[in-house]
Design a protein around this motif. Structure first.
Motif, PDB file in Angstrom:
ATOM      1  N   CYS A 176       0.837  -1.197   0.000  1.00  0.00           N
ATOM      2  CA  CYS A 176       0.000   0.000   0.000  1.00  0.00           C
ATOM      3  C   CYS A 176       0.878   1.256   0.000  1.00  0.00           C
ATOM      4  O   CYS A 176       0.627   2.204  -0.751  1.00  0.00           O
ATOM      5  CB  CYS A 176      -0.916  -0.018   1.222  1.00  0.00           C
ATOM      6  N   GLN A 177       1.915   1.257   0.826  1.00  0.00           N
ATOM      7  CA  GLN A 177       2.816   2.413   0.871  1.00  0.00           C
ATOM      8  C   GLN A 177       3.517   2.598  -0.477  1.00  0.00           C
ATOM      9  O   GLN A 177       3.608   3.713  -0.979  1.00  0.00           O
ATOM     10  CB  GLN A 177       3.858   2.247   1.967  1.00  0.00           C
ATOM     11  N   LYS A 189       2.464   1.734  -3.386  1.00  0.00           N
ATOM     12  CA  LYS A 189       1.499   2.117  -4.413  1.00  0.00           C
ATOM     13  C   LYS A 189       1.020   3.560  -4.252  1.00  0.00           C
ATOM     14  O   LYS A 189       0.867   4.273  -5.240  1.00  0.00           O
ATOM     15  CB  LYS A 189       0.301   1.167  -4.372  1.00  0.00           C
ATOM     16  N   TYR A 190       0.784   3.995  -3.005  1.00  0.00           N
ATOM     17  CA  TYR A 190       0.122   5.280  -2.799  1.00  0.00           C
ATOM     18  C   TYR A 190       1.007   6.393  -2.248  1.00  0.00           C
ATOM     19  O   TYR A 190       0.616   7.550  -2.279  1.00  0.00           O
ATOM     20  CB  TYR A 190      -1.086   5.100  -1.875  1.00  0.00           C
ATOM     21  N   ASP A 191       2.203   6.065  -1.756  1.00  0.00           N
ATOM     22  CA  ASP A 191       3.107   7.086  -1.213  1.00  0.00           C
ATOM     23  C   ASP A 191       4.129   7.453  -2.283  1.00  0.00           C
ATOM     24  O   ASP A 191       5.067   6.699  -2.548  1.00  0.00           O
ATOM     25  CB  ASP A 191       3.806   6.565   0.039  1.00  0.00           C
ATOM     26  N   SER A 192       3.950   8.612  -2.875  1.00  0.00           N
ATOM     27  CA  SER A 192       4.842   9.010  -3.971  1.00  0.00           C
ATOM     28  C   SER A 192       6.281   9.219  -3.511  1.00  0.00           C
ATOM     29  O   SER A 192       7.195   9.199  -4.324  1.00  0.00           O
ATOM     30  CB  SER A 192       4.314  10.271  -4.653  1.00  0.00           C
TER      31      SER A 192
END
Length: 94
Positions: free
Chosen positions: A68-69, A71-74
């Protein structure tokens, strides 16, 4: 039944095993293959399971958080593709 209900039921079959095959899921649920495939796609996109060929396994909590990090943390320096963790390529910015 709603898609979420199918996903929830299927996830519980998967989470109860270290690994399970798609044919075992079809056998246990009595659902057709296309319904199973649709649910597996959603569960994969929710970062809850990993599917390699015919085999499906639940991701651990740590794997879920890490994926998740990534995938979603740029600002995350990592990417995960097909279960392989690697460093993002430096694009020369910042």
């Amino acid at each position: 039944m709603k898609n979420e209900e199918y996903d929830w039921i299927l996830y519980h079959y998967i989470a109860g095993c270290e690994m399970i095959s798609k044919s075992d899921l079809i056998s246990k649920t009595g659902w057709n293959e296309s319904l199973i495939n649709e649910s597996l796609e959603r569960l994969s996109s929710y970062l809850l399971i990993e599917q390699k060929g015919e085999n499906i396994r639940p991701l651990s909590i740590q794997e879920m958080f890490f994926n998740c990090q990534c995938k979603y943390d740029s600002s995350s320096p990592f990417i995960v593709k097909d279960g392989v963790i690697s460093l993002k390529k430096d694009d020369g910015q910042g």
